[in-house]
Design a protein around this motif. Structure first.
Motif, mmCIF file in Angstrom:
data_model
loop_
_atom_site.group_PDB
_atom_site.id
_atom_site.type_symbol
_atom_site.label_atom_id
_atom_site.label_comp_id
_atom_site.label_asym_id
_atom_site.label_seq_id
_atom_site.Cartn_x
_atom_site.Cartn_y
_atom_site.Cartn_z
ATOM 1 N N MET A 211 8.238 -10.484 45.752
ATOM 2 C CA MET A 211 7.316 -9.347 45.892
ATOM 3 C C MET A 211 7.241 -8.887 47.351
ATOM 4 N N ALA A 212 8.331 -9.020 48.067
ATOM 5 C CA ALA A 212 8.374 -8.619 49.460
ATOM 6 C C ALA A 212 8.290 -7.098 49.563
ATOM 7 N N ALA A 213 8.106 -6.625 50.801
ATOM 8 C CA ALA A 213 8.057 -5.186 51.022
ATOM 9 C C ALA A 213 9.336 -4.538 50.509
ATOM 10 N N ALA A 214 9.185 -3.382 49.869
ATOM 11 C CA ALA A 214 10.309 -2.754 49.170
ATOM 12 C C ALA A 214 11.130 -1.892 50.115
ATOM 13 N N GLY A 215 11.733 -2.522 51.117
ATOM 14 C CA GLY A 215 12.646 -1.814 51.980
ATOM 15 C C GLY A 215 14.054 -1.835 51.422
ATOM 16 N N ALA B 187 19.585 -6.858 49.059
ATOM 17 C CA ALA B 187 19.791 -8.300 48.975
ATOM 18 C C ALA B 187 19.405 -8.837 47.600
ATOM 19 N N SER B 188 18.306 -8.339 47.060
ATOM 20 C CA SER B 188 17.854 -8.794 45.740
ATOM 21 C C SER B 188 18.870 -8.433 44.668
ATOM 22 N N ARG B 189 19.409 -7.219 44.760
ATOM 23 C CA ARG B 189 20.385 -6.799 43.753
ATOM 24 C C ARG B 189 21.681 -7.592 43.885
ATOM 25 N N ALA C 280 6.887 -4.367 36.295
ATOM 26 C CA ALA C 280 8.102 -4.525 35.493
ATOM 27 C C ALA C 280 8.919 -5.714 35.993
ATOM 28 N N PHE C 281 9.005 -5.865 37.304
ATOM 29 C CA PHE C 281 9.743 -6.996 37.863
ATOM 30 C C PHE C 281 9.050 -8.320 37.529
ATOM 31 N N VAL C 282 7.720 -8.328 37.589
ATOM 32 C CA VAL C 282 6.987 -9.553 37.255
ATOM 33 C C VAL C 282 7.244 -9.942 35.798
ATOM 34 N N ALA C 283 7.225 -8.968 34.898
ATOM 35 C CA ALA C 283 7.458 -9.250 33.479
ATOM 36 C C ALA C 283 8.848 -9.837 33.257
ATOM 37 N N SER D 116 6.250 1.647 29.984
ATOM 38 C CA SER D 116 4.797 1.649 29.853
ATOM 39 C C SER D 116 4.135 0.839 30.961
ATOM 40 N N LEU D 117 4.710 -0.317 31.279
ATOM 41 C CA LEU D 117 4.167 -1.138 32.372
ATOM 42 C C LEU D 117 4.174 -0.369 33.691
#
Length: 336
Positions: A1-5, A11-13, A74-77, A64-65
């Protein structure tokens, strides 16, 4: 849940892709340990159909989320579901007994070719069957990446749908793709029981599905507006996925079990390049010409040409029965 830079997203992808990339070949390799070669078509199709069904179920739910709780929800789910499934797999999953399922039953059933000790990776990877499947598989994954990355925007920017309507339409190709995968897995064994050769049944299915996808995308570009255009869109982005279980089934028969995981891994690495190139090409088109109908149509025509070339590649080069015989001859010669 880091800042969405941008760096965090990139890196996440990259990490997600590194973990996701081997998933299909590893899963297929593990699945084949449970079934003999002649019974692998339906399990393979069911496994691969799970991915588009996941999109069908997830797209409305995640939409919907995002609408009600923001994009991070959505990422948490997805994180929670992924962790739960991983835990269940660790507790309940186990390997099948390859030896009891892949022994040859007669001269017409070559099993996994483990009775041919001289077969090496290079020999399998140079066969016409392996090389011939690369073009349609690359094209099909290109189409998949295009649908995932740009189809919602196309529906909103060009066809005028709102976000809710686009979300529902985006799910249709995935639903049809899943049904087509299962239907083909039921049809191919029936054709074989009626006397069709493996090449006629498997290759015919792959050629028809890949070719129809290409023609449907041309219909999306040049056909009339309305329901026919939506039909072409759904067909164009769904049927080409049938090449994956057909190719993997043929590779399972062509490769010895000891080489199968590596062969499937090379195959997945090759076709996955389509998901790298398609967004780059399409994104460049949209950046240069704007999110216009002409720019999207150019991207669809490129995809259609690749799919039609893939259908021609299967027809020209893929012949598992021929290549199995050549591998047997090569092994016999090397042992003399």
């Amino acid at each position: 849940m880091a800042a969405a830079g941008f760096g965090v997203i990139l890196a996440s992808r990259a990490v997600l892709g590194a973990a996701e990339g081997p998933a299909a070949p590893v899963a297929i390799h593990a699945l084949y340990k449970w079934f003999p070669p002649e019974a692998r078509a339906l399990p393979s199709a069911l496994l691969l159909a799970a991915a588009p069904l996941g999109v069908v179920l997830a797209a409305p739910a995640l939409g919907s989320l995002i609408t009600h709780h923001g994009w991070r929800s959505a990422f948490v789910a997805v994180i929670v579901l992924g962790a739960a499934w991983s835990a269940a797999w660790l507790l309940l999953g186990r390997d099948g007994d390859e030896a009891s399922n892949t022994a040859p039953h007669g001269p017409e059933d070559p099993g996994t070719n483990d009775e041919i000790p001289g077969v090496r990776y290079g020999a399998v990877l140079r066969t016409g069957t392996f090389l011939g499947y690369l073009v349609p598989s690359f094209a099909a994954y290109w189409a998949t990446a295009l649908a995932l990355s740009f189809l919602p925007a196309y529906l909103e920017d060009t066809l005028g749908y709102d976000t809710a309507g686009a979300s529902k339409l985006v799910a249709l190709p995935w639903l049809l793709g899943a049904l087509a995968l299962i239907g083909s897995a039921l049809l191919i064994p029936r054709l074989l029981r009626r006397g069709a050769s493996e090449r006629a049944a498997n290759n015919g299915m792959a050629i028809v599905s890949t070719g129809l996808s290409g023609l449907a995308l041309l219909g999306l570009v040049y056909g009339p507006a309305g329901w026919l255009r939506i039909t072409c869109l759904v067909l164009g982005f769904s049927l080409s996925a049938l090449v994956f279980p057909v190719a993997m089934t043929d590779f399972g028969r062509l490769s010895p079990a000891r080489l199968r995981g590596g062969v499937l891994g090379v195959y997945a690495a090759a076709y996955s390049l389509g998901a790298v190139v398609a967004p780059l090409v399409t994104g460049s088109l949209l950046d240069s010409h704007g999110h216009t109908a002409a720019a999207y149509n150019t991207a669809f025509v490129i995809t259609a040409v690749l799919l039609l070339a893939g259908a021609a590649s299967i027809a020209a080069f893929v012949d598992p029965e021929r290549d199995r015989a050549r591998l047997l001859d090569r092994s016999t010669t090397s042992r003399k």
